[in-house]
Write a protein that holds these residues in place. Structure first.
Motif, PDB file in Angstrom:
ATOM      1  N   ALA A  25       0.668  -3.407  -8.247  1.00 28.58           N
ATOM      2  CA  ALA A  25       1.829  -2.727  -8.823  1.00 28.58           C
ATOM      3  C   ALA A  25       3.067  -3.306  -8.149  1.00 28.58           C
ATOM      4  CB  ALA A  25       1.738  -1.220  -8.610  1.00 28.58           C
ATOM      5  N   ARG A  26       4.218  -3.040  -8.745  1.00 24.63           N
ATOM      6  CA  ARG A  26       5.466  -3.572  -8.199  1.00 24.63           C
ATOM      7  C   ARG A  26       6.222  -2.512  -7.405  1.00 24.63           C
ATOM      8  NH1 ARG A  26       5.942  -4.965 -13.293  1.00 24.63           N
ATOM      9  NH2 ARG A  26       7.775  -3.642 -13.593  1.00 24.63           N
ATOM     10  N   GLU A  27       6.823  -2.976  -6.319  1.00 22.96           N
ATOM     11  CA  GLU A  27       7.784  -2.182  -5.554  1.00 22.96           C
ATOM     12  C   GLU A  27       9.011  -3.055  -5.399  1.00 22.96           C
ATOM     13  OE1 GLU A  27       6.311  -0.816  -1.796  1.00 22.96           O
ATOM     14  OE2 GLU A  27       4.480  -0.013  -2.669  1.00 22.96           O
ATOM     15  N   ASN A  28      10.125  -2.619  -5.934  1.00 23.39           N
ATOM     16  CA  ASN A  28      11.371  -3.394  -5.838  1.00 23.39           C
ATOM     17  C   ASN A  28      11.173  -4.846  -6.267  1.00 23.39           C
ATOM     18  OD1 ASN A  28      12.701  -1.106  -4.800  1.00 23.39           O
ATOM     19  ND2 ASN A  28      11.905  -1.577  -2.767  1.00 23.39           N
ATOM     20  N   ALA A  29      10.534  -5.049  -7.388  1.00 26.19           N
ATOM     21  CA  ALA A  29      10.307  -6.369  -8.003  1.00 26.19           C
ATOM     22  C   ALA A  29       9.296  -7.230  -7.246  1.00 26.19           C
ATOM     23  CB  ALA A  29      11.615  -7.126  -8.187  1.00 26.19           C
ATOM     24  N   THR A  30       8.655  -6.699  -6.220  1.00 27.98           N
ATOM     25  CA  THR A  30       7.640  -7.446  -5.478  1.00 27.98           C
ATOM     26  C   THR A  30       6.262  -6.896  -5.832  1.00 27.98           C
ATOM     27  OG1 THR A  30       9.152  -7.844  -3.636  1.00 27.98           O
ATOM     28  CG2 THR A  30       6.805  -8.068  -3.175  1.00 27.98           C
ATOM     29  N   GLU A  31       5.324  -7.795  -6.107  1.00 28.59           N
ATOM     30  CA  GLU A  31       3.967  -7.337  -6.404  1.00 28.59           C
ATOM     31  C   GLU A  31       3.234  -7.008  -5.104  1.00 28.59           C
ATOM     32  OE1 GLU A  31       0.367  -9.757  -7.919  1.00 28.59           O
ATOM     33  OE2 GLU A  31       1.284  -8.839  -9.703  1.00 28.59           O
ATOM     34  N   PHE A  32       2.589  -5.845  -5.095  1.00 26.79           N
ATOM     35  CA  PHE A  32       1.794  -5.392  -3.955  1.00 26.79           C
ATOM     36  C   PHE A  32       0.347  -5.225  -4.392  1.00 26.79           C
ATOM     37  CE2 PHE A  32       5.845  -4.547  -2.156  1.00 26.79           C
ATOM     38  CZ  PHE A  32       5.671  -4.406  -0.793  1.00 26.79           C
ATOM     39  N   ASN A  33      -0.566  -5.449  -3.465  1.00 26.55           N
ATOM     40  CA  ASN A  33      -1.993  -5.203  -3.672  1.00 26.55           C
ATOM     41  C   ASN A  33      -2.333  -3.843  -3.064  1.00 26.55           C
ATOM     42  OD1 ASN A  33      -2.263  -7.743  -4.768  1.00 26.55           O
ATOM     43  ND2 ASN A  33      -3.015  -8.656  -2.892  1.00 26.55           N
ATOM     44  N   TYR A  34      -3.041  -3.028  -3.828  1.00 25.60           N
ATOM     45  CA  TYR A  34      -3.450  -1.695  -3.394  1.00 25.60           C
ATOM     46  C   TYR A  34      -4.969  -1.625  -3.386  1.00 25.60           C
ATOM     47  CZ  TYR A  34       1.291  -0.019  -4.528  1.00 25.60           C
ATOM     48  OH  TYR A  34       2.651   0.181  -4.586  1.00 25.60           O
ATOM     49  N   THR A  35      -5.501  -1.037  -2.333  1.00 29.76           N
ATOM     50  CA  THR A  35      -6.924  -0.707  -2.273  1.00 29.76           C
ATOM     51  C   THR A  35      -7.012   0.752  -1.858  1.00 29.76           C
ATOM     52  OG1 THR A  35      -7.505  -2.955  -1.612  1.00 29.76           O
ATOM     53  CG2 THR A  35      -9.150  -1.244  -1.208  1.00 29.76           C
ATOM     54  N   GLU A  36      -7.696   1.556  -2.663  1.00 27.23           N
ATOM     55  CA  GLU A  36      -7.853   2.976  -2.359  1.00 27.23           C
ATOM     56  C   GLU A  36      -9.337   3.328  -2.336  1.00 27.23           C
ATOM     57  OE1 GLU A  36      -3.780   4.558  -4.534  1.00 27.23           O
ATOM     58  OE2 GLU A  36      -5.697   4.931  -5.497  1.00 27.23           O
ATOM     59  N   HIS A  37      -9.699   4.124  -1.342  1.00 21.86           N
ATOM     60  CA  HIS A  37     -11.066   4.643  -1.231  1.00 21.86           C
ATOM     61  C   HIS A  37     -10.974   6.159  -1.076  1.00 21.86           C
ATOM     62  CE1 HIS A  37     -12.659   0.593  -0.591  1.00 21.86           C
ATOM     63  NE2 HIS A  37     -11.740   0.418   0.331  1.00 21.86           N
ATOM     64  N   TYR A  38     -11.959   6.858  -1.626  1.00 25.87           N
ATOM     65  CA  TYR A  38     -12.003   8.315  -1.570  1.00 25.87           C
ATOM     66  C   TYR A  38     -13.378   8.776  -1.108  1.00 25.87           C
ATOM     67  CZ  TYR A  38      -7.859   7.953  -4.498  1.00 25.87           C
ATOM     68  OH  TYR A  38      -6.622   7.643  -4.977  1.00 25.87           O
ATOM     69  N   TRP A  39     -13.385   9.829  -0.270  1.00 27.85           N
ATOM     70  CA  TRP A  39     -14.634  10.435   0.177  1.00 27.85           C
ATOM     71  C   TRP A  39     -14.494  11.948   0.154  1.00 27.85           C
ATOM     72  CZ3 TRP A  39     -12.160   6.526   2.869  1.00 27.85           C
ATOM     73  CH2 TRP A  39     -12.813   5.288   2.886  1.00 27.85           C
ATOM     74  N   PHE A  40     -15.607  12.625  -0.110  1.00 25.73           N
ATOM     75  CA  PHE A  40     -15.693  14.074   0.023  1.00 25.73           C
ATOM     76  C   PHE A  40     -16.565  14.330   1.239  1.00 25.73           C
ATOM     77  CE2 PHE A  40     -17.927  18.133  -1.132  1.00 25.73           C
ATOM     78  CZ  PHE A  40     -16.828  18.955  -0.951  1.00 25.73           C
ATOM     79  N   LYS A  41     -15.975  14.949   2.255  1.00 27.94           N
ATOM     80  CA  LYS A  41     -16.687  15.098   3.530  1.00 27.94           C
ATOM     81  C   LYS A  41     -16.266  16.409   4.201  1.00 27.94           C
ATOM     82  CE  LYS A  41     -17.203  12.132   7.575  1.00 27.94           C
ATOM     83  NZ  LYS A  41     -16.785  10.848   8.117  1.00 27.94           N
ATOM     84  N   ASN A  42     -17.221  17.246   4.509  1.00 26.67           N
ATOM     85  CA  ASN A  42     -16.975  18.491   5.248  1.00 26.67           C
ATOM     86  C   ASN A  42     -15.858  19.338   4.630  1.00 26.67           C
ATOM     87  OD1 ASN A  42     -18.906  17.693   7.188  1.00 26.67           O
ATOM     88  ND2 ASN A  42     -17.353  16.529   8.295  1.00 26.67           N
ATOM     89  N   GLY A  43     -15.871  19.471   3.308  1.00 30.65           N
ATOM     90  CA  GLY A  43     -14.868  20.290   2.641  1.00 30.65           C
ATOM     91  C   GLY A  43     -13.487  19.663   2.563  1.00 30.65           C
TER      92      GLY A  43
END
Length: 174
Positions: free
Chosen positions: A121-139
């Motif tokens: 995605a872009r931030e201020n005309a600069t392309e950024f790479n995003y990596t997102e991880h999700y976990w369900f742990k202990n509530g």
């Protein structure tokens, strides 16, 4: 009573131990009353945190090149209490919808691991790479979000080190 006076070498050793202990302590992170813990690389800088629910910690990953002066590489860990898996799925869906609304959002064709998103995605005309991880742990719903410029004058080695640090946090949060 000279035996009570520390020698210069003892004082230096004590000071070195305190400095090293502080550096190790600064890299150790505890969230959600200690139920979520991880360590960051020593050169990452804690730049923001929130308390309560959700709780978030943001780390700047220094980019020594001129790119780093205008584009912030960062890693965020967010922890939110959720009562069950359905609430976790809802949290993840809402976060994914927010990501898709970013300017220039484009999913990466590489199939991510379960409960993960990889995109640009872009931030201020600069392309950024995003990596997102999700976990369900202990509530808790846990989100790890790693964001770096798509291109940095620091080169491939810096990008690889950033990705390695992000992967190390992910391994600890599993």
């Amino acid at each position: 009573m000279n035996f009570l006076r520390p020698t210069a070498s003892v004082a230096i050793a004590l000071l070195t131990t305190l400095v090293l202990a502080g550096a190790v302590h600064a890299a150790d992170v505890s969230m959600a009353d200690g139920s979520v813990t991880f360590s960051t690389p020593g050169n990452w800088l804690g730049i923001m945190e929130t308390q309560g629910d959700p709780e978030a910690k943001v780390f700047q990953v220094p980019d020594p090149s001129p790119t780093g002066k205008t584009n912030l590489a960062r890693v965020t860990v967010t922890v939110k209490q959720v009562p069950d898996v359905n609430s976790f799925q809802q949290y993840m869906s809402e976060a994914t919808a927010q990501a898709m609304a970013l300017p220039g959002y484009k999913a990466t064709p590489i199939p991510p691991v379960p409960n993960s998103n990889i995109y640009t995605a872009r931030e201020n005309a600069t392309e950024f790479n995003y990596t997102e991880h999700y976990w369900f742990k202990n509530g808790h719903a846990i989100q790890l979000r790693c964001v770096r410029p798509g291109e940095s004058q620091a080169g491939a080695a810096w990008k690889a080190e950033f990705d390695k640090g992000c992967a190390a946090i992910a391994a600890q949060l599993k």
